[in-house]
Design an enzyme around this catalytic site. Sequence first.
Site, PDB file in Angstrom:
ATOM      1  CE1 TYR A   1      -3.784  -2.268   0.142  1.00 44.23           C
ATOM      2  CE2 TYR A   1      -2.745  -3.229   2.068  1.00 44.23           C
ATOM      3  CZ  TYR A   1      -3.705  -3.273   1.081  1.00 44.23           C
ATOM      4  OH  TYR A   1      -4.577  -4.329   1.015  1.00 44.23           O
TER       5      TYR A   1
ATOM      6  N   PRO B   1     -11.156  -1.132  -1.764  1.00 49.93           N
ATOM      7  CG  PRO B   1     -11.202  -2.751  -0.061  1.00 49.93           C
ATOM      8  CD  PRO B   1     -10.461  -1.522  -0.529  1.00 49.93           C
TER       9      PRO B   1
ATOM     10  CG  HIS C   1      -7.411  -2.803   1.119  1.00 51.52           C
ATOM     11  ND1 HIS C   1      -7.575  -3.589   2.248  1.00 51.52           N
ATOM     12  CD2 HIS C   1      -7.657  -3.620   0.066  1.00 51.52           C
ATOM     13  CE1 HIS C   1      -7.897  -4.814   1.864  1.00 51.52           C
ATOM     14  NE2 HIS C   1      -7.961  -4.862   0.566  1.00 51.52           N
TER      15      HIS C   1
ATOM     16  CB  SER D   1      -6.774 -14.912   6.598  1.00 53.54           C
ATOM     17  OG  SER D   1      -6.596 -14.421   7.901  1.00 53.54           O
TER      18      SER D   1
ATOM     19  CB  SER E   1      -9.912 -11.458  -2.805  1.00 50.39           C
ATOM     20  OG  SER E   1      -9.638 -11.418  -1.482  1.00 50.39           O
ATOM     21  CD  GLN E   2     -14.228 -17.848   0.325  1.00 50.24           C
ATOM     22  OE1 GLN E   2     -15.034 -17.962   1.237  1.00 50.24           O
ATOM     23  NE2 GLN E   2     -13.460 -18.856  -0.057  1.00 50.24           N
TER      24      GLN E   2
HETATM   25  N1  COA Z   1     -15.075 -31.735   1.504  1.00 47.81           N
HETATM   26  C1  COA Z   1     -16.172 -31.194   2.052  1.00 47.81           C
HETATM   27  N2  COA Z   1     -16.183 -29.933   2.592  1.00 47.81           N
HETATM   28  C2  COA Z   1     -15.046 -29.208   2.528  1.00 47.81           C
HETATM   29  C3  COA Z   1     -13.865 -29.726   1.940  1.00 47.81           C
HETATM   30  C4  COA Z   1     -13.918 -31.059   1.422  1.00 47.81           C
HETATM   31  N3  COA Z   1     -12.848 -31.620   0.856  1.00 47.81           N
HETATM   32  N4  COA Z   1     -12.909 -28.792   2.022  1.00 47.81           N
HETATM   33  C5  COA Z   1     -13.455 -27.724   2.633  1.00 47.81           C
HETATM   34  N5  COA Z   1     -14.749 -27.975   2.950  1.00 47.81           N
HETATM   35  C6  COA Z   1     -15.685 -27.105   3.676  1.00 47.81           C
HETATM   36  C7  COA Z   1     -15.018 -26.451   4.862  1.00 47.81           C
HETATM   37  O1  COA Z   1     -15.062 -27.283   5.988  1.00 47.81           O
HETATM   38  C8  COA Z   1     -15.840 -25.201   5.028  1.00 47.81           C
HETATM   39  O2  COA Z   1     -17.022 -25.516   5.682  1.00 47.81           O
HETATM   40  P1  COA Z   1     -17.903 -24.398   6.471  1.00 47.81           P
HETATM   41  O3  COA Z   1     -18.511 -23.538   5.417  1.00 47.81           O
HETATM   42  O4  COA Z   1     -18.894 -25.219   7.177  1.00 47.81           O
HETATM   43  O5  COA Z   1     -16.949 -23.663   7.347  1.00 47.81           O
HETATM   44  C9  COA Z   1     -16.180 -24.815   3.609  1.00 47.81           C
HETATM   45  O6  COA Z   1     -16.049 -26.017   2.850  1.00 47.81           O
HETATM   46  C10 COA Z   1     -15.293 -23.755   3.037  1.00 47.81           C
HETATM   47  O7  COA Z   1     -13.941 -24.185   3.019  1.00 47.81           O
HETATM   48  P2  COA Z   1     -12.966 -23.845   1.810  1.00 47.81           P
HETATM   49  O8  COA Z   1     -13.756 -23.566   0.595  1.00 47.81           O
HETATM   50  O9  COA Z   1     -11.921 -24.898   1.715  1.00 47.81           O
HETATM   51  O10 COA Z   1     -12.315 -22.484   2.117  1.00 47.81           O
HETATM   52  P3  COA Z   1     -12.018 -21.683   3.433  1.00 47.81           P
HETATM   53  O11 COA Z   1     -13.288 -21.213   4.015  1.00 47.81           O
HETATM   54  O12 COA Z   1     -11.079 -22.437   4.276  1.00 47.81           O
HETATM   55  O13 COA Z   1     -11.293 -20.433   2.786  1.00 47.81           O
HETATM   56  C11 COA Z   1      -9.434 -19.099   2.210  1.00 47.81           C
HETATM   57  C12 COA Z   1     -10.018 -20.499   2.205  1.00 47.81           C
HETATM   58  C13 COA Z   1      -8.060 -19.127   1.600  1.00 47.81           C
HETATM   59  C14 COA Z   1     -10.322 -18.184   1.369  1.00 47.81           C
HETATM   60  C15 COA Z   1      -9.409 -18.614   3.686  1.00 47.81           C
HETATM   61  O14 COA Z   1      -8.544 -19.428   4.434  1.00 47.81           O
HETATM   62  C16 COA Z   1      -8.899 -17.215   3.813  1.00 47.81           C
HETATM   63  O15 COA Z   1      -7.722 -16.987   3.972  1.00 47.81           O
HETATM   64  N6  COA Z   1      -9.811 -16.230   3.766  1.00 47.81           N
HETATM   65  C17 COA Z   1      -9.426 -14.848   3.816  1.00 47.81           C
HETATM   66  C18 COA Z   1      -9.443 -14.263   2.435  1.00 47.81           C
HETATM   67  C19 COA Z   1      -9.225 -12.792   2.517  1.00 47.81           C
HETATM   68  O16 COA Z   1      -8.346 -12.324   3.181  1.00 47.81           O
HETATM   69  N7  COA Z   1     -10.079 -12.022   1.803  1.00 47.81           N
HETATM   70  C20 COA Z   1     -10.050 -10.611   1.851  1.00 47.81           C
HETATM   71  C21 COA Z   1      -8.858 -10.029   1.206  1.00 47.81           C
HETATM   72  S1  COA Z   1      -8.860  -8.294   1.302  1.00 47.81           S
END
Ligand code: COA
Length: 638
Positions: A95, A108, A334, A450, A550-551
């Site tokens: 940044y 954002p 941000h 994250s 990004s999610q």
């Molecule tokens: N089988 C069945 N379910 C599964 C699975 C599998 N093989 N793998 C994952 N899942 C489930 C998880 O248990 C989770 O369940 P929940 O919704 O009940 O909690 C769900 O699916 C989502 O998991 P997944 O899609 O693997 O992703 P996550 O939620 O762990 O997210 C990241 C991954 C990288 C997005 C997250 O760790 C992260 O870092 N988020 C921050 C992003 C960020 O910073 N965004 C803003 C930027 S400015």
Amino acid sequence: MPVLKKATLEKSASKGSEETEELPKLPVPPLQQTMDMYLKCMKHLVSEEQYKKSKAIVEKFIMPGGVGEMLQQKLLERQEKTENWIHQYWLDDMYLNNRLPLPVNSSPAVIFARHNFQDANDQLRFTANLISGVLDYKTLLDMHALPVDFARGQLSGQPMCMKQYYGLFSSYRLPGPSKDTLVAQESSIMPEPEHIIVACNNQFFVLDVVINFRRLSEGDLFTQLKKIVRMAENEDERLPPIGLLTSDGRAEWSQAREVLMKDSTNRDSLDMIERCMCLVCLDAPTGLELNEANRALQLLHGGGYDKNGGNRWYDKPMQFVVGRDGVCGTICEHSPFDGIVLVQCTEHLLKYMKNSPKKLVRADSVSELPAPRRLRWKCSPEIQGHLASSAEKLQRIVNNLDFTVYRFKGYGKEFIKKQKMSPDAFIQISLQLAFYRCHRKLVPTYESASIRRFRMGRVDNIRSSTAEALAFVKAMMDGKSTISDSEKMEYLRSAIAAQTNYTILAITGMAIDNHLLALRELAREHCKELPEVFTDEMYLSSNRFILSTSQVPTTMEMFCCYGPVVPNGYGACYNPQPESILFCISSFRDCKETSSDTFAKAVEESLTAMGDLCVQHNTKAQTPVKERKSQQENGHRT
Ligand code: COA
């Protein structure tokens, strides 16, 4: 410099520290591991010749007793001495050193559901309610009463660092000629801010929210907002749209700010803005069709100088927009916090508003309150020149942004979970397939991960364009159909596994981007010249994120979006819902290679094809062999 004493956010560790000091420090990955991973991530994205050259450079860098080992040692010492070894390097690189204008390039936005305001008073009642929510949230922050976040999804259950929340309403990004500064109110010296700045018709007003030690009620806030609107409508008093300056490049804004600061009236106005809790922007109607994309654009850039582009102050972390036509949301600077923290805060405010009894804001205040104060500006011809140039630049940004919101309705994360795959990894692979469909190659991709499981953690990068993803997309796009569906499914599983493994590496502090950045910055401090590994073309291209993703999930009716990070790139923010997935795709019109609509269409095709592949595979797995054979004989697709 600002008039009041402030401290950099990095140094003011007073707030938020008790929540975070229990968390582990971010680990330093082994040097060999990072360099091997770097080569692995890039091998299939560059020419063979380039790769061979870069591999030799890497080998030289990590030679026993070489510069790599020396820098790694310095990094381990830095880890000992600091709360978080990457924090300041990352903040500067991501940044504060970036000279591009904040709108679209950095800030954002979160877009709320469209509101239907019956009249101007209805808009102001909503605003009073929102401000009341902010005050409520601020009280929670001040009392350190915000519940600690726990990780969800992969490796769920771990507590997360809460420090970013303390930057929401008490920090400010100060422009500088070559680098900006993130400043925070130093609570031990300065009282907490007790005012909000309201922007209306490009004018700025100080709305005191605590008067005589009493927090203003919603009725009071409503009364004050009405006074502000009346004052803003007075054409005789109207001042130039100074907020436009904050939408300019950071060096240009810094220069203009220096000129403004020569005058004491301007200094006082700047000081009030820099110390406020947040901005509330009462926007004029846009006159556009209020679909999701147009609403998002109002938040991302305000529609330009002749719409609401000057009704902003981009340096302030939180700006709440409440448009007369119901376009509402938040636009954020941000640097103090990430999207997840922003959404958490925003959802808290919307829940507060949903649950607050409406009758409180029907009536005006009965108490006599001093009128809010209009901020005054002395505009020299030099400032007028800066304003004209900022307005023109903002207009170019507005015209250049190619933005689309696309909702995939075929399925959502529940279907993907049923395939026993990570929804996030699945969506990332679909983005790779979409990119390949459009451009017949893969490119360095950024996915934010994250690292808040660690003290003062922000994010690292998941490099989603893995070799396994490339093998999968090639199989899917194989025109000759020589690859069977079950082979494609194997490729998909392997790509998902590679993506999921990288995700786990990243969220446990073992990804490569932060590590490489720290080694490079340490080299700047300790070496006469930068080691070749950081000037090499493969390294430079590894940092041009043509796909920036990004999610940002939400649980309420709202969505997040942002712009691309390179001129020939895409921004792809996605929001997985149980039965659908929302994508916000951005790119620049002046790049001939990119098109947001084409990319969104490719996302649709990719998700559909991947979903079909899973369904067919499942059906096949459940169909007895005998039946399958007869289906094949009858010409059924297997
Ligand atoms: N089988 C069945 N379910 C599964 C699975 C599998 N093989 N793998 C994952 N899942 C489930 C998880 O248990 C989770 O369940 P929940 O919704 O009940 O909690 C769900 O699916 C989502 O998991 P997944 O899609 O693997 O992703 P996550 O939620 O762990 O997210 C990241 C991954 C990288 C997005 C997250 O760790 C992260 O870092 N988020 C921050 C992003 C960020 O910073 N965004 C803003 C930027 S400015």
